[in-house]
Write a protein that holds these residues in place. Structure first.
Motif, mmCIF file in Angstrom:
data_model
loop_
_atom_site.group_PDB
_atom_site.id
_atom_site.type_symbol
_atom_site.label_atom_id
_atom_site.label_comp_id
_atom_site.label_asym_id
_atom_site.label_seq_id
_atom_site.Cartn_x
_atom_site.Cartn_y
_atom_site.Cartn_z
ATOM 1 N N VAL A 8 0.871 -1.176 0.000
ATOM 2 C CA VAL A 8 0.000 0.000 0.000
ATOM 3 C C VAL A 8 0.902 1.218 0.000
ATOM 4 N N GLY A 9 0.788 2.060 -1.031
ATOM 5 C CA GLY A 9 1.556 3.301 -1.074
ATOM 6 C C GLY A 9 3.047 3.112 -1.271
ATOM 7 N N VAL A 64 0.264 2.698 -5.425
ATOM 8 C CA VAL A 64 -0.471 3.648 -4.592
ATOM 9 C C VAL A 64 -1.704 2.992 -3.967
ATOM 10 N N GLU A 65 -2.415 2.192 -4.729
ATOM 11 C CA GLU A 65 -3.593 1.485 -4.219
ATOM 12 C C GLU A 65 -3.152 0.149 -3.622
ATOM 13 N N ILE A 82 7.840 5.893 -0.415
ATOM 14 C CA ILE A 82 6.444 6.318 -0.309
ATOM 15 C C ILE A 82 6.017 6.921 -1.651
ATOM 16 N N PHE A 83 4.826 6.529 -2.128
ATOM 17 C CA PHE A 83 4.311 7.048 -3.393
ATOM 18 C C PHE A 83 4.376 8.573 -3.390
ATOM 19 N N ARG A 106 -2.772 12.193 -9.174
ATOM 20 C CA ARG A 106 -2.917 11.542 -7.861
ATOM 21 C C ARG A 106 -2.022 12.232 -6.844
ATOM 22 N N ARG A 165 1.125 9.968 -1.145
ATOM 23 C CA ARG A 165 0.647 9.281 0.058
ATOM 24 C C ARG A 165 1.480 9.741 1.247
ATOM 25 N N ASP A 166 0.929 9.581 2.441
ATOM 26 C CA ASP A 166 1.643 9.939 3.668
ATOM 27 C C ASP A 166 2.418 8.771 4.245
ATOM 28 N N ALA A 177 3.826 4.370 3.437
ATOM 29 C CA ALA A 177 3.932 3.148 2.629
ATOM 30 C C ALA A 177 3.952 1.986 3.598
ATOM 31 N N GLU A 222 6.140 6.332 7.658
ATOM 32 C CA GLU A 222 5.327 7.536 7.523
ATOM 33 C C GLU A 222 6.254 8.713 7.306
#
Length: 120
Positions: free
Chosen positions: A9-10, A15-16, A65-66, A72, A75-76, A78, A106
């Motif tokens: 995730v991320g 990203v999804e 992290i994305f 898009r 992201r905060d 991954a 994060e």
């Protein structure tokens, strides 16, 4: 030890939420340039403890992290989870053990690990 599943995730281009199941036998990953094949391999290395951003093709560890695109937002965090099983050939199949390891990073907070749901 056999890897059964990888969840992302991320993480970089994922990203999804994405899940890769690795079945018995030969598993191949194919696709055009830029579709994320190398990112899957890096996700396995990262969740298993890679600490060199350079070996992850980044300047800093937060580069996993994305980062966002024109359509898009970034992201905060991954997160990568790997599920592995240890099978003892001399024991029953009931004695197989599963190990789930999750690493989450994060922005501005660093990364943390969970093993079978417990913070470590």
């Amino acid at each position: 030890m056999r890897i059964k599943k990888l969840k992302l995730v991320g993480f970089k281009s994922f990203v999804e939420p994405a899940e890769l199941r690795i079945e018995s036998g030969l598993t191949g990953i194919v696709g055009p340039n830029g579709c994320g094949k190398s990112n899957l391999l890096e996700a396995i290395r990262w969740v298993m403890g890679e600490s060199s951003a350079k070996s992850m093709r980044g300047a800093g560890m937060e580069d996993v992290i994305f980062a966002g695109t024109a359509s898009r937002p970034p992201r905060d965090f991954a997160e990568v989870t790997i599920l592995a099983e240890r099978s003892d050939d001399t024991a029953d199949s009931d004695s197989d053990e599963e190990l789930e390891v999750t690493r989450r990073i994060e922005r501005g907070a660093g990364s943390a690990y969970r093993s079978n749901g417990r913070d470590v």
